[in-house]
Design a protein around this motif. Sequence first.
Motif, PDB file in Angstrom:
ATOM      1  N   ALA A   1       0.801  -1.215   0.000  1.00 16.67           N
ATOM      2  CA  ALA A   1       0.000   0.000   0.000  1.00 16.67           C
ATOM      3  C   ALA A   1       0.839   1.272   0.000  1.00 16.67           C
ATOM      4  O   ALA A   1       0.313   2.360   0.131  1.00 16.67           O
ATOM      5  CB  ALA A   1      -0.910   0.004   1.230  1.00 16.67           C
TER       6      ALA A   1
ATOM      7  N   ALA B   1       0.384   4.423  -3.290  1.00 21.76           N
ATOM      8  CA  ALA B   1      -1.046   4.560  -3.561  1.00 21.76           C
ATOM      9  C   ALA B   1      -1.363   5.547  -4.669  1.00 21.76           C
ATOM     10  O   ALA B   1      -2.391   5.416  -5.332  1.00 21.76           O
ATOM     11  CB  ALA B   1      -1.762   5.005  -2.280  1.00 21.76           C
TER      12      ALA B   1
ATOM     13  N   LEU C   1      -6.408   0.125  -2.347  1.00 22.37           N
ATOM     14  CA  LEU C   1      -5.423  -0.349  -1.383  1.00 22.37           C
ATOM     15  C   LEU C   1      -6.064  -0.906  -0.123  1.00 22.37           C
ATOM     16  O   LEU C   1      -5.488  -1.761   0.543  1.00 22.37           O
ATOM     17  CB  LEU C   1      -4.452   0.779  -1.060  1.00 22.37           C
TER      18      LEU C   1
ATOM     19  N   GLY D   1      -4.543  -4.159  -0.280  1.00 22.36           N
ATOM     20  CA  GLY D   1      -3.297  -3.886   0.434  1.00 22.36           C
ATOM     21  C   GLY D   1      -2.883  -5.005   1.375  1.00 22.36           C
ATOM     22  O   GLY D   1      -3.686  -5.860   1.767  1.00 22.36           O
TER      23      GLY D   1
END
Length: 232
Positions: A14, A17, A194, A198
């Motif tokens: 993540a 982003a 994300l 993520g």
Amino acid sequence: MIGTNSGRRGGLLASTAAGLLLTLALSGCGAGSNNTPDAGSPPSASATPSAAATSDPPSSAAPSAASPAAAAPAAAKPAVLSRSEPVALEIPAIGVRTELLKLGLRENGSLEVPQDDGNGAPASWYNGSPTPGERGPSVMLGHVNSPNGRGGVFKDLRQLTPGTEINVSRTDGSIAVFTVDRGELYSKDSFPTLKVYGNTPGSELRLITCDGYDPATGLFDDNYVIYAKLKA
């Protein structure tokens, strides 16, 4: 574009982003439509974790005595299962029992999704995500409707409540049991890439389908996502 091995061990990192918006808007799920849902594009390869970012630190990599962290042991990560691809998904609470297709990416980088021949399609596991039980979020997609009018395999995801069990049979003969944490609704225009894809400290599961049907267009504007965690 991510290769099929990207993110399997630890999900998708993540930390990068910016600009990585996943339009996981199963927009082809129109009522009575046989269109294939467009599951969008996963984060690019630049967002996948390096081995150093996803693996547990080696035991020899201890901080020096001068470090403030020296006196505090590293937090233990939740236990996970070894790698084994999924073969079937069962959610007894809503009567779901489906074999799982193993699908990857199209040439344009978007996710492949199950083709519905008119009699309902099984759910699919995205083979660029961790296998169910491994560390990270394992991603599965399923239709909410079907041209036969009986509804898709994930038509009742909204009925799942926290604590509901989800069973995933794996090729090694084991069953990974997950418990539902929550369900969330997202507009396809603001899908939280994300948050869904993520990295996670333990093993998690994502079930994704269409939602927000618009009778004016015959399409779905939203996605519904179930978040579940491996049962301890």
